[in-house]
Enzyme design. Sequence first.
Site, PDB file in Angstrom:
ATOM      1  N   GLY A  47     -10.783 -50.545  42.423  1.00  0.00           N
ATOM      2  CA  GLY A  47     -10.165 -51.426  42.047  1.00  0.00           C
ATOM      3  C   GLY A  47      -8.261 -51.122  41.378  1.00  0.00           C
ATOM      4  O   GLY A  47      -8.139 -50.997  41.878  1.00  0.00           O
ATOM      5  N   SER A  49      -6.761 -50.485  38.617  1.00  0.00           N
ATOM      6  CA  SER A  49      -6.479 -49.599  37.224  1.00  0.00           C
ATOM      7  C   SER A  49      -5.084 -50.372  36.138  1.00  0.00           C
ATOM      8  O   SER A  49      -5.872 -50.266  34.739  1.00  0.00           O
ATOM      9  CB  SER A  49      -5.464 -47.955  37.344  1.00  0.00           C
ATOM     10  OG  SER A  49      -4.737 -47.790  38.403  1.00  0.00           O
ATOM     11  N   CYS A  79     -11.127 -44.015  43.239  1.00  0.00           N
ATOM     12  CA  CYS A  79     -10.024 -44.924  43.247  1.00  0.00           C
ATOM     13  C   CYS A  79      -8.700 -44.868  41.521  1.00  0.00           C
ATOM     14  O   CYS A  79      -8.635 -44.178  41.223  1.00  0.00           O
ATOM     15  CB  CYS A  79     -10.380 -46.072  44.169  1.00  0.00           C
ATOM     16  SG  CYS A  79      -8.774 -45.712  44.927  1.00  0.00           S
ATOM     17  N   HIS A 169     -13.475 -44.785  48.212  1.00  0.00           N
ATOM     18  CA  HIS A 169     -14.952 -45.302  47.724  1.00  0.00           C
ATOM     19  C   HIS A 169     -16.104 -45.323  48.344  1.00  0.00           C
ATOM     20  O   HIS A 169     -15.902 -45.147  49.825  1.00  0.00           O
ATOM     21  CB  HIS A 169     -13.775 -46.942  48.561  1.00  0.00           C
ATOM     22  CG  HIS A 169     -13.097 -47.196  46.680  1.00  0.00           C
ATOM     23  ND1 HIS A 169     -13.750 -47.790  46.239  1.00  0.00           N
ATOM     24  CD2 HIS A 169     -12.148 -47.303  47.635  1.00  0.00           C
ATOM     25  CE1 HIS A 169     -12.699 -48.624  45.732  1.00  0.00           C
ATOM     26  NE2 HIS A 169     -11.363 -48.186  46.624  1.00  0.00           N
ATOM     27  N   GLU A 171     -19.003 -45.711  47.733  1.00  0.00           N
ATOM     28  CA  GLU A 171     -20.032 -46.432  47.797  1.00  0.00           C
ATOM     29  C   GLU A 171     -19.596 -47.617  49.088  1.00  0.00           C
ATOM     30  O   GLU A 171     -20.055 -48.211  49.091  1.00  0.00           O
ATOM     31  CB  GLU A 171     -19.593 -47.583  46.192  1.00  0.00           C
ATOM     32  CG  GLU A 171     -18.509 -48.177  46.077  1.00  0.00           C
ATOM     33  CD  GLU A 171     -16.661 -47.869  46.060  1.00  0.00           C
ATOM     34  OE1 GLU A 171     -17.481 -46.196  46.261  1.00  0.00           O
ATOM     35  OE2 GLU A 171     -16.106 -48.221  46.184  1.00  0.00           O
TER      36      GLU A 171
HETATM   37  N1  GLN Z   1      -3.835 -49.175  43.778  1.00  0.00           N
HETATM   38  C1  GLN Z   1      -4.605 -49.352  43.000  1.00  0.00           C
HETATM   39  C2  GLN Z   1      -4.053 -49.313  41.952  1.00  0.00           C
HETATM   40  O1  GLN Z   1      -3.748 -48.089  41.418  1.00  0.00           O
HETATM   41  C3  GLN Z   1      -6.270 -48.630  43.021  1.00  0.00           C
HETATM   42  C4  GLN Z   1      -6.828 -48.991  44.830  1.00  0.00           C
HETATM   43  C5  GLN Z   1      -8.247 -48.786  44.888  1.00  0.00           C
HETATM   44  O2  GLN Z   1      -9.090 -48.671  43.782  1.00  0.00           O
HETATM   45  N2  GLN Z   1      -8.889 -49.049  45.640  1.00  0.00           N
HETATM   46  O3  GLN Z   1      -5.285 -48.530  40.546  1.00  0.00           O
END
Ligand code: GLN
Length: 186
Positions: A47, A49, A79, A169, A171
Amino acid sequence: MRIGITAVQGAFAEHEQVLEKLNVDYVELRKAEDLNFPIDGLILPGGESTVQGKLLKELDMFQTLQEKIRDGLPVLATCAGLILLAEKLSNDEHTYFGTLPVTVRRNAYGRQLGSFHTYSDFGSEKDVPMTFIRAPFIENARDDVDILACVDGHIVGAAYKNQIGISFHPELDSDFRIHRMFLERI
Ligand code: GLN
């Protein structure tokens, strides 16, 4: 066995679907009281961060989660989750749990290659599908960190004690080997 999944933002529902297919019980962690449920493992989904870090603090969940991870609760972090675990971020002044002794670069693939799909080996597993979405990678890992996967010369999967951190990912692909590996470690 019951897995807790932080569900404040991001791709938590997709992890839940995988656990349902694997017949594993889970609980969504949305507020501080949810952390009173006994859990055997934790998933930190992808998501954003910065948003997740901020919400976990505002919801008074951050410190309890950090203590649980430090105390050895098995964690699968994908991620944004990897960013939350990292001891250091090379292009961001923030750090969050800081329990995984690696340096992570956020949005490491730049705009052009923001999202892509590939196959690579992960630990002893061959040709694991990997979906990257504005993904981080691990720039540096301490010597005692196990490197599990590399793509184009960059580390995209690593394990240290109770923690597995990955850039992509799992999932989002219908290949459950990484979730199975995590569950087997518990
Ligand atoms: N770019 C997002 C971040 O810096 C991470 C991307 C992701 O979780 N798909 O939090």
